[in-house]
Design a protein around this motif. Structure first.
Motif, PDB file in Angstrom:
ATOM      1  N   LYS A   1      16.721   9.275  -2.841  1.00 19.56           N
ATOM      2  CA  LYS A   1      17.939   8.704  -2.262  1.00 19.56           C
ATOM      3  C   LYS A   1      18.573   9.667  -1.259  1.00 19.56           C
ATOM      4  CE  LYS A   1      19.122   5.729  -6.188  1.00 19.56           C
ATOM      5  NZ  LYS A   1      20.099   5.490  -7.291  1.00 19.56           N
ATOM      6  N   HIS A   2      18.514  10.943  -1.558  1.00 17.94           N
ATOM      7  CA  HIS A   2      19.083  11.968  -0.679  1.00 17.94           C
ATOM      8  C   HIS A   2      18.364  12.004   0.669  1.00 17.94           C
ATOM      9  CE1 HIS A   2      21.141  15.782   0.244  1.00 17.94           C
ATOM     10  NE2 HIS A   2      19.989  16.158   0.776  1.00 17.94           N
TER      11      HIS A   2
ATOM     12  N   ASP B   1       0.828  -1.209   0.000  1.00 19.97           N
ATOM     13  CA  ASP B   1       0.000   0.000   0.000  1.00 19.97           C
ATOM     14  C   ASP B   1       0.861   1.258   0.000  1.00 19.97           C
ATOM     15  OD1 ASP B   1      -2.284  -1.530   0.026  1.00 19.97           O
ATOM     16  OD2 ASP B   1      -2.639  -1.329   2.174  1.00 19.97           O
ATOM     17  N   ASP B   2       1.934   1.242   0.807  1.00 15.46           N
ATOM     18  CA  ASP B   2       2.822   2.404   0.876  1.00 15.46           C
ATOM     19  C   ASP B   2       3.530   2.639  -0.462  1.00 15.46           C
ATOM     20  OD1 ASP B   2       2.135   2.816   3.496  1.00 15.46           O
ATOM     21  OD2 ASP B   2       3.953   1.938   4.337  1.00 15.46           O
ATOM     22  N   LEU B   3       3.952   1.559  -1.116  1.00 20.13           N
ATOM     23  CA  LEU B   3       4.635   1.694  -2.398  1.00 20.13           C
ATOM     24  C   LEU B   3       3.673   2.157  -3.491  1.00 20.13           C
ATOM     25  CD1 LEU B   3       6.969  -1.451  -2.300  1.00 20.13           C
ATOM     26  CD2 LEU B   3       7.649   0.947  -2.117  1.00 20.13           C
ATOM     27  N   ARG B   4       2.439   1.675  -3.429  1.00 18.36           N
ATOM     28  CA  ARG B   4       1.419   2.159  -4.374  1.00 18.36           C
ATOM     29  C   ARG B   4       1.235   3.673  -4.212  1.00 18.36           C
ATOM     30  NH1 ARG B   4      -2.791  -1.012  -6.631  1.00 18.36           N
ATOM     31  NH2 ARG B   4      -2.591  -3.269  -6.369  1.00 18.36           N
ATOM     32  N   ALA B   5       1.102   4.110  -2.965  1.00 21.04           N
ATOM     33  CA  ALA B   5       0.876   5.528  -2.697  1.00 21.04           C
ATOM     34  C   ALA B   5       2.074   6.365  -3.133  1.00 21.04           C
ATOM     35  CB  ALA B   5       0.583   5.744  -1.209  1.00 21.04           C
ATOM     36  N   TYR B   6       3.281   5.885  -2.831  1.00 20.56           N
ATOM     37  CA  TYR B   6       4.480   6.660  -3.179  1.00 20.56           C
ATOM     38  C   TYR B   6       4.664   6.727  -4.692  1.00 20.56           C
ATOM     39  CZ  TYR B   6       9.071   8.718  -2.582  1.00 20.56           C
ATOM     40  OH  TYR B   6      10.138   9.591  -2.611  1.00 20.56           O
ATOM     41  N   GLY B   7       4.421   5.616  -5.376  1.00 28.27           N
ATOM     42  CA  GLY B   7       4.541   5.614  -6.825  1.00 28.27           C
ATOM     43  C   GLY B   7       3.554   6.564  -7.484  1.00 28.27           C
TER      44      GLY B   7
ATOM     45  N   ALA C   1      10.426   6.672  10.053  1.00 24.10           N
ATOM     46  CA  ALA C   1      11.002   5.526   9.345  1.00 24.10           C
ATOM     47  C   ALA C   1      10.005   4.936   8.356  1.00 24.10           C
ATOM     48  CB  ALA C   1      11.445   4.463  10.351  1.00 24.10           C
ATOM     49  N   ASP C   2       8.755   4.817   8.776  1.00 27.83           N
ATOM     50  CA  ASP C   2       7.718   4.287   7.888  1.00 27.83           C
ATOM     51  C   ASP C   2       7.468   5.225   6.712  1.00 27.83           C
ATOM     52  OD1 ASP C   2       7.373   2.003   9.338  1.00 27.83           O
ATOM     53  OD2 ASP C   2       5.650   2.733  10.477  1.00 27.83           O
ATOM     54  N   GLN C   3       7.561   6.524   6.957  1.00 22.67           N
ATOM     55  CA  GLN C   3       7.352   7.488   5.880  1.00 22.67           C
ATOM     56  C   GLN C   3       8.475   7.433   4.848  1.00 22.67           C
ATOM     57  OE1 GLN C   3       6.293  11.511   7.191  1.00 22.67           O
ATOM     58  NE2 GLN C   3       5.543  10.668   9.118  1.00 22.67           N
ATOM     59  N   LEU C   4       9.702   7.174   5.319  1.00 24.19           N
ATOM     60  CA  LEU C   4      10.857   7.150   4.419  1.00 24.19           C
ATOM     61  C   LEU C   4      11.017   5.811   3.701  1.00 24.19           C
ATOM     62  CD1 LEU C   4      13.619   9.014   6.464  1.00 24.19           C
ATOM     63  CD2 LEU C   4      12.464   9.817   4.399  1.00 24.19           C
ATOM     64  N   ARG C   5      10.455   4.746   4.263  1.00 22.26           N
ATOM     65  CA  ARG C   5      10.681   3.396   3.717  1.00 22.26           C
ATOM     66  C   ARG C   5      10.353   3.277   2.227  1.00 22.26           C
ATOM     67  NH1 ARG C   5       7.588  -1.816   6.195  1.00 22.26           N
ATOM     68  NH2 ARG C   5       5.832  -0.511   5.551  1.00 22.26           N
ATOM     69  N   PRO C   6       9.202   3.738   1.734  1.00 22.97           N
ATOM     70  CA  PRO C   6       8.908   3.573   0.302  1.00 22.97           C
ATOM     71  C   PRO C   6       9.893   4.282  -0.616  1.00 22.97           C
ATOM     72  CG  PRO C   6       6.935   4.194   1.523  1.00 22.97           C
ATOM     73  CD  PRO C   6       8.085   4.367   2.446  1.00 22.97           C
ATOM     74  N   SER C   7      10.436   5.422  -0.183  1.00 18.84           N
ATOM     75  CA  SER C   7      11.354   6.184  -1.032  1.00 18.84           C
ATOM     76  C   SER C   7      12.670   5.439  -1.253  1.00 18.84           C
ATOM     77  CB  SER C   7      11.619   7.560  -0.421  1.00 18.84           C
ATOM     78  OG  SER C   7      12.318   7.445   0.813  1.00 18.84           O
ATOM     79  N   GLN C   8      12.939   4.416  -0.430  1.00 21.36           N
ATOM     80  CA  GLN C   8      14.176   3.639  -0.570  1.00 21.36           C
ATOM     81  C   GLN C   8      13.946   2.315  -1.284  1.00 21.36           C
ATOM     82  OE1 GLN C   8      16.736   5.524   0.293  1.00 21.36           O
ATOM     83  NE2 GLN C   8      15.144   6.973   0.963  1.00 21.36           N
TER      84      GLN C   8
ATOM     85  N   GLU D   1       8.128  -7.253  -6.826  1.00 20.62           N
ATOM     86  CA  GLU D   1       9.408  -7.945  -6.749  1.00 20.62           C
ATOM     87  C   GLU D   1      10.026  -8.106  -8.142  1.00 20.62           C
ATOM     88  OE1 GLU D   1      12.019 -11.544  -6.698  1.00 20.62           O
ATOM     89  OE2 GLU D   1      10.015 -11.441  -7.597  1.00 20.62           O
ATOM     90  N   LYS D   2       9.170  -7.962  -9.174  1.00 26.38           N
ATOM     91  CA  LYS D   2       9.634  -8.125 -10.550  1.00 26.38           C
ATOM     92  C   LYS D   2       9.699  -6.810 -11.323  1.00 26.38           C
ATOM     93  CE  LYS D   2       8.021 -12.898 -10.966  1.00 26.38           C
ATOM     94  NZ  LYS D   2       7.677 -13.058  -9.554  1.00 26.38           N
ATOM     95  N   TYR D   3       8.973  -5.796 -10.849  1.00 25.14           N
ATOM     96  CA  TYR D   3       8.967  -4.492 -11.518  1.00 25.14           C
ATOM     97  C   TYR D   3       9.021  -3.402 -10.460  1.00 25.14           C
ATOM     98  CZ  TYR D   3       7.265  -7.302 -15.426  1.00 25.14           C
ATOM     99  OH  TYR D   3       7.140  -8.263 -16.400  1.00 25.14           O
ATOM    100  N   GLY D   4       9.838  -2.373 -10.690  1.00 27.97           N
ATOM    101  CA  GLY D   4       9.967  -1.287  -9.727  1.00 27.97           C
ATOM    102  C   GLY D   4       8.884  -0.235  -9.914  1.00 27.97           C
ATOM    103  N   ILE D   5       8.514   0.407  -8.811  1.00 32.72           N
ATOM    104  CA  ILE D   5       7.446   1.412  -8.897  1.00 32.72           C
ATOM    105  C   ILE D   5       7.892   2.640  -9.688  1.00 32.72           C
ATOM    106  CG2 ILE D   5       6.313   0.656  -6.773  1.00 32.72           C
ATOM    107  CD1 ILE D   5       7.580   3.120  -5.382  1.00 32.72           C
ATOM    108  N   ALA D   6       9.183   2.937  -9.682  1.00 34.99           N
ATOM    109  CA  ALA D   6       9.664   4.105 -10.427  1.00 34.99           C
ATOM    110  C   ALA D   6       9.546   3.866 -11.933  1.00 34.99           C
ATOM    111  CB  ALA D   6      11.105   4.433 -10.045  1.00 34.99           C
TER     112      ALA D   6
END
Length: 280
Positions: free
Chosen positions: A111-112, A30-36, A258-265, A71-76
């Motif tokens: 990344k920064h 869910d977090d990766l969906r939102a960040y993407g 930490a949870d907020q930063l996790r998807p960006s990494q 796991e097979k395709y990146g959100i970026a």
């Protein structure tokens, strides 16, 4: 023979997405969906793209994860491909190099953030003939092809804004500027969730209006059993509306830094695979 052209996820896809089958927890997905989806919006704004194209790209992005695993395709890369594809679908095409440059900026920025404050970020553009550019170009082309292939070339997207205007007019809320603005905002926020790939547009629009009514405490005939509930006018069930409201409101839940930063990494499939290996 009846043909169903509604591009909504099946019950089996909703119960267990490809990412979950590969060991990615539901909250991380869910977090990766939102960040993407946020990255698509940020890139679109920087590119001065039309809102309709950004929204279409976000819906395609959300649909994709019911057919494929993170796991097979990146959100970026999928976000980049979705924005590029949507720009052509909505007849406001973007240059491939412009899309790549903007995503390179957003990826460097993400990344920064891992170890620095955003105020200290300085973007270093890639060289015109750098290998990074050609790698990102290949990733964009593959992402666009995979979106078309895995969605079965069904990339038609119905957006909710016209429906919202009609519903607000029926409920005599169209002249309430604050209510209209809030409902529009909830529909945009919902693009960060999978609701556009799960529920039909009338249900999502009713959910946005329901949240506005509750927040502003607007009087509508919806509480007493003897009266017609207003969402029934639009063929939406209370349970579905309530579930969509819950998915939207999850975006506003309190979270640790930490949870907020996790998807960006975890923007690439390599990052996700490394995370899965470390958390086995």
């Amino acid at each position: 023979m009846e043909i169903n052209l509604t591009p909504l996820a099946t019950l089996s896809q909703i119960k267990e997405t490809p990412s979950r089958r590969d060991g990615i927890p539901a909250d991380l997905e869910d977090d990766l969906r939102a960040y993407g989806a946020k990255m698509i919006q940020q890139a679109g704004i920087l590119l001065k793209q039309k809102q309709v194209a950004m929204a279409t790209a976000q819906v395609l992005f959300q649909r994709f994860w019911y057919t494929s695993s993170m796991e097979k395709y990146g959100i970026a890369e999928i976000g980049m491909g979705a924005l590029y594809l949507a720009s052509k679908l909505e007849e406001c095409p973007l240059r491939m190099r412009d899309v790549i440059n903007v995503y390179d900026l957003l990826i460097q920025q993400a990344k920064h953030l891992k170890s620095h404050d955003i105020s200290t970020f300085h973007y270093e553009p890639m060289s015109y003939f750098s290998q990074t550019f050609y790698d990102m170009k290949d990733a964009l082309i593959v992402a666009e092809m995979q979106l078309l292939k895995r969605l079965g070339f069904y990339v038609d997207v119905s957006l909710p804004y016209g429906t919202l205007v009609n519903y607000l007019r029926v409920l005599n809320l169209l002249d309430d500027g604050k209510a209209c603005q809030m409902a529009w905002g909830y529909l945009n926020d919902a693009l960060q969730t999978p609701v556009y790939a799960i529920y039909p547009i009338p249900v999502i629009v009713c959910a946005s209006i329901f949240l506005v009514i509750r927040h502003l405490q607007l009087p509508l005939p919806s509480e007493r059993e003897s009266e017609l509930r207003w969402w029934e006018l639009f063929d939406a069930s209370y349970d579905d509306v309530w579930l969509v409201c819950g998915l939207i409101m999850r975006l506003y839940r309190p979270r640790s830094q930490a949870d907020q930063l996790r998807p960006s990494q975890l923007l690439t499939k390599k990052d996700v695979r490394r995370w899965l290996h470390d958390h086995k």
